[in-house]
Design an enzyme around this catalytic site. Structure first.
Site, PDB file in Angstrom:
ATOM      1  CD  GLN A  18      -2.708   1.535   2.284  1.00  0.00           C
ATOM      2  OE1 GLN A  18      -2.135   1.968   3.277  1.00  0.00           O
ATOM      3  NE2 GLN A  18      -4.016   1.365   2.234  1.00  0.00           N
ATOM      4  CE1 TYR A  54      -2.695   9.443   7.164  1.00  0.00           C
ATOM      5  CE2 TYR A  54      -4.122   7.627   6.531  1.00  0.00           C
ATOM      6  CZ  TYR A  54      -3.374   8.287   7.485  1.00  0.00           C
ATOM      7  OH  TYR A  54      -3.298   7.790   8.767  1.00  0.00           O
ATOM      8  NE  ARG A  88      -8.240   0.961   3.596  1.00  0.00           N
ATOM      9  CZ  ARG A  88      -8.775  -0.094   4.209  1.00  0.00           C
ATOM     10  NH1 ARG A  88      -8.839  -1.257   3.568  1.00  0.00           N
ATOM     11  NH2 ARG A  88      -9.234  -0.006   5.443  1.00  0.00           N
ATOM     12  N   GLY A 115      -9.087  -6.474   9.210  1.00  0.00           N
ATOM     13  CA  GLY A 115      -7.974  -5.794   9.833  1.00  0.00           C
ATOM     14  C   GLY A 115      -7.580  -6.410  11.163  1.00  0.00           C
ATOM     15  NE  ARG A 116     -10.525  -2.658  15.652  1.00  0.00           N
ATOM     16  CZ  ARG A 116     -11.326  -2.026  14.800  1.00  0.00           C
ATOM     17  NH1 ARG A 116     -11.909  -2.695  13.816  1.00  0.00           N
ATOM     18  NH2 ARG A 116     -11.542  -0.737  14.924  1.00  0.00           N
TER      19      ARG A 116
END
Length: 357
Positions: free
Chosen positions: A98, A177, A224, A312-313
């Site tokens: 990424q 971002y 993404r 994710g987690r």
């Protein structure tokens, strides 16, 4: 009926299942933005995922957001990443890098220079620095002539990623971002061709993705996005129109995928699914828990038209998450205090499920 455990063809890759390890910042890189042996072990442990997407990797020094994150803007960084990608491949996995330009979400204490952004509007909140959290500084607004250089930084990093052995790249266009800042209606107050109208606000994203697809090929390029997300104070006042226009432009590029965080209403996301003709990854953005609602949410999004689901987690605390979900084994909880503390604790110390006789 499609399940998480069916194979899928993604560009030139054959994925053994439809589970994607989502990109997650873990700030374990060495000085100089170098990948480490611990990072190789971490990703290799999770290689049963259909696809791994790495933590955000800065494409330039000025693009670095947090201290302790890895880069892909120098040859020594390419060299440091090669053992990581080799370890994943040796364990039968596939990995995309990424590429993440932080834009205004940065600090001079981290990079040695003032952050840049589409406009001189600071992010909301505190940013991480080597000395701890600090208020987000006001970025320097990029001149029109400078913008293509930053769009092109994603493509240059993508070339280095491929040299380092990555199977492809994902541009980080989400979470407030730099790409997200250009899409925003309050972080981007420009009056030139990169601001104002929807067509102008999507221009930076389209140029960055186009340059990357040209550099390494569309089938090796994903992006993404977090439609309607409010990370770091960004706002988007026209989400359906904005993202429909962006997807229409991206559809010309034969990309590997678009990766949505489920940050907008389901109705909006389903509409965008219809607008995108290619592969869609959805991150349901729900915590993993003992009730295993993540499996139900994943199945629901597969039913709504997503081809792949990112977690994710769950992958942090369960390196064998694919097998746990396949067989209904308990999902281990994650220790959030170890997310960014550095070291191997809470990084390499989560075990695979231990069967008892």
């Amino acid at each position: 009926m499609t399940t998480l455990f069916d194979g899928y063809r993604l560009g030139d890759l054959t994925l053994p299942n439809r589970m994607v390890m989502a990109p997650m910042t873990r700030v374990r890189a060495a000085a100089g933005g170098l990948a480490t042996p611990s990072m190789a072990a971490y990703y290799a442990q999770r290689a049963t995922a259909g696809l791994i997407i790495s933590e955000g990797v800065q494409p330039s020094l000025i693009g670095q957001s947090n201290p302790g994150t890895p880069g892909l803007h120098a040859e020594e960084q390419v060299t440091a990443w090669r053992p990581v990608t080799a370890a994943v491949h040796a364990n039968g996995g596939r990995i995309f890098a990424q590429i993440m330009h932080g834009g205004r979400v940065s600090h001079p204490d981290t990079t040695g220079t003032r952050p840049v952004g589409p406009s001189a509007v600071p992010a909301v909140g505190e940013v991480f620095t080597p000395a701890g959290p600090r208020p987000a500084p006001t970025p320097r607004a990029l001149d029109t002539a400078e913008v293509p250089e930053h769009a092109g930084s994603y493509a240059r990093a993508a070339r280095r990623a491929v040299e380092a052995g990555f199977d492809g790249v994902e541009l980080h266009g989400a979470n407030g971002y730099l790409i997200s800042q250009f899409l925003s209606s309050n972080a981007n107050l420009r009056t030139d061709r990169y601001g104002g109208s929807v067509a102008n606000r999507i221009r930076f994203a389209v140029e960055a993705v186009s340059a990357t697809a040209e550099a390494v090929g569309g089938p090796r390029t994903g992006i993404r996005l977090s439609p309607g997300g409010t990370f770091w104070g960004v706002e988007e006042t026209d989400v359906p129109e904005l993202y429909a226009a962006l997807l229409a432009e991206l559809a010309r590029l034969d990309l590997a995928y678009v990766h949505f965080e489920a940050t907008a209403d389901e109705e909006v996301l389903v509409g965008l699914r219809r607008a995108w003709p290619g592969t869609l990854i959805v991150n349901p953005v729900v915590p993993m828990g003992p009730k295993q609602t993540e499996r139900a949410d994943a199945d629901r999004w597969l039913g709504l038209g997503a081809e792949l689901i990112s977690f994710g987690r769950g992958f942090i605390a369960n390196p064998d998450l694919v097998e746990r979900l396949r067989t209904g084994l308990p999902i281990a909880p994650v220790d959030e205090t170890t997310y960014y503390q550095g070291g191997d604790a809470g990084y390499l110390t989560y075990p695979a499920y231990q069967y008892t006789a």
